[in-house]
Design a protein around this motif. Structure first.
Motif, short mmCIF file in Angstrom:
data_model
loop_
_atom_site.label_atom_id
_atom_site.label_comp_id
_atom_site.label_asym_id
_atom_site.label_seq_id
_atom_site.Cartn_x
_atom_site.Cartn_y
_atom_site.Cartn_z
N VAL A 96 0.76 -0.97 -0.03
CA VAL A 96 0.08 0.06 -0.12
C VAL A 96 0.70 1.33 0.05
O VAL A 96 0.53 2.09 -0.64
N SER A 97 1.92 1.30 0.68
CA SER A 97 3.11 2.27 0.69
C SER A 97 3.61 2.53 -0.76
O SER A 97 3.64 3.74 -1.38
N ALA A 98 3.85 1.40 -1.53
CA ALA A 98 4.22 1.40 -2.74
C ALA A 98 3.02 2.11 -3.55
O ALA A 98 3.50 2.85 -4.59
N ALA A 99 2.01 1.88 -3.39
CA ALA A 99 0.76 2.23 -4.04
C ALA A 99 0.66 3.57 -3.85
O ALA A 99 0.51 4.49 -4.67
N PHE A 100 0.75 4.13 -2.67
CA PHE A 100 0.66 5.69 -2.28
C PHE A 100 1.89 6.47 -3.15
O PHE A 100 1.58 7.35 -4.01
N GLN A 101 3.13 5.89 -3.15
CA GLN A 101 4.19 6.67 -4.02
C GLN A 101 3.96 6.68 -5.43
O GLN A 101 3.87 7.44 -6.14
N SER A 178 -15.91 2.85 3.89
CA SER A 178 -16.20 3.44 2.34
C SER A 178 -16.28 4.90 2.43
O SER A 178 -16.10 5.66 1.54
N ILE A 179 -17.37 5.19 3.48
CA ILE A 179 -17.77 6.54 3.74
C ILE A 179 -16.25 7.33 3.94
O ILE A 179 -16.30 8.55 3.47
N ALA A 180 -15.36 6.91 5.06
CA ALA A 180 -14.39 7.56 5.29
C ALA A 180 -13.37 7.82 3.98
O ALA A 180 -12.76 8.80 3.62
N GLY A 181 -13.29 6.73 3.16
CA GLY A 181 -12.64 6.61 1.81
C GLY A 181 -12.94 7.59 1.11
O GLY A 181 -12.17 8.54 0.21
N THR A 182 -14.22 8.17 0.86
CA THR A 182 -15.04 8.94 -0.22
C THR A 182 -14.83 10.32 0.77
O THR A 182 -14.25 11.21 -0.28
N VAL A 183 -14.71 10.60 1.81
CA VAL A 183 -14.52 11.88 2.18
C VAL A 183 -13.15 12.39 2.22
O VAL A 183 -12.77 13.48 1.92
N ALA A 184 -12.15 11.21 2.44
CA ALA A 184 -10.75 11.58 2.58
C ALA A 184 -10.41 11.83 0.96
O ALA A 184 -9.34 12.70 0.87
N TYR A 185 -10.96 11.04 0.10
CA TYR A 185 -10.35 11.52 -1.18
C TYR A 185 -11.00 12.87 -1.74
O TYR A 185 -10.27 13.50 -2.39
N TYR A 191 -3.39 11.61 -1.92
CA TYR A 191 -2.85 11.68 -0.88
C TYR A 191 -3.70 10.69 0.46
O TYR A 191 -3.05 10.50 1.61
N ALA A 192 -4.83 10.66 0.25
CA ALA A 192 -5.73 9.65 1.05
C ALA A 192 -4.99 8.44 1.31
O ALA A 192 -5.59 7.65 2.32
N LEU A 193 -4.28 7.88 0.28
CA LEU A 193 -3.66 6.59 0.52
C LEU A 193 -2.78 6.49 1.65
O LEU A 193 -2.32 5.16 1.93
N ALA A 194 -2.34 7.55 2.05
CA ALA A 194 -1.40 7.50 3.26
C ALA A 194 -1.95 6.91 4.52
O ALA A 194 -1.38 6.32 5.15
N THR A 199 -2.10 2.88 8.60
CA THR A 199 -3.09 2.04 9.54
C THR A 199 -2.48 0.75 9.23
O THR A 199 -2.29 0.04 10.42
N ALA A 200 -2.36 0.11 8.27
CA ALA A 200 -1.84 -1.28 8.11
C ALA A 200 -0.45 -1.34 9.02
O ALA A 200 -0.15 -2.42 9.49
#
Length: 227
Positions: A96-101, A178-185, A191-194, A199-200
């Motif tokens: 997931v960190s690689a995905a964020f980068q 899912s709601i949190a992901g939508t709001v964060a995006y 940068y919401a992928l951070a 968390t992981a």
């Protein structure tokens, strides 16, 4: 790790899957990074319409998820049972960190989405050694069915009165994630992928500390049965 810790990890991981899926759905215009039933349907519809170009991305997401499942299963098989959870969570954190980068450096390449699907495939192996444990996976349709079935049995007084609560919590955690992901995006864009990467990582660290502090028992190599 006790059943209580496994339950807590499972709920957080299910919310994490919902969070990542919401990002994928928004970014990919209706495709998913953990819900492979939806991607399979999209793939089939594109093939049925003869649109091979539109079939490519869902096919790649499915393959990435499958590869993640293979990686998670392989790590689970090669790792001592007590260390399975932190090892796979560590792998998920790295992916997931690689995905964020990748998302921040090449947002239109699609590489980040494939990495997220890979991570979600591996995540299903985190609690695979806990028999009868549904939380923490990306198969939430089964949890929703279990919720309804057990609630019906409870109302008919033919089952445990609160047996439905666990499945309800799993489904609700996906909803909240899912709601949190939508709001964060909406606020942070890619940068919401951070957040899921962090968390992981925290979960991997907590699992490592908990297991390191627990003495090794003679039955530590056996599977844990969730009752």
């Amino acid at each position: 790790m006790t059943r209580t810790w496994h339950l807590g990890f499972g709920v957080v991981l299910t919310a994490l899957a919902g969070y990542v899926d919401a990002l994928g759905f928004i970014r990919l215009g209706g495709l998913y990074t953990s819900f492979m039933s939806g991607n399979t349907t999209q793939f089939a519809v594109s093939l049925g319409h003869g649109n091979l170009h539109h079939a490519l991305l869902p096919a790649l997401l499915i393959l990435a998820f499958l590869l993640g499942g293979i990686c998670g299963g392989g790590l689970s098989a090669l790792t001592p049972a007590r260390w399975v959870t932190p090892v796979i969570l560590g792998f998920e954190t790295a992916v997931v960190s690689a995905a964020f980068q990748a998302a921040t450096e090449a947002p239109d390449s699609g590489i980040a989405s494939l990495m997220l699907a890979l991570a979600m495939g591996a995540q299903n192996a985190v609690l695979s050694h806990v028999q009868g444990f549904r939380a923490g996976t990306t198969f939430v349709t089964g949890a929703l069915f279990g919720f309804g079935q057990k609630l019906a049995l409870a109302l008919a007084r033919r089952g445990a009165r609160l047996a439905w609560v666990g499945d309800a919590v799993v489904w609700f955690s996906l909803l909240i994630g899912s709601i949190a992901g939508t709001v964060a995006y909406g606020k942070l864009a890619l940068y919401a992928l951070a957040i899921p990467a962090g968390t992981a990582g925290v979960l991997a660290l907590v699992a490592t500390i908990l297991i390191a502090r627990t003495p090794v028992s003679k039955g530590s190599g056996t599977k844990i049965v969730a009752r």
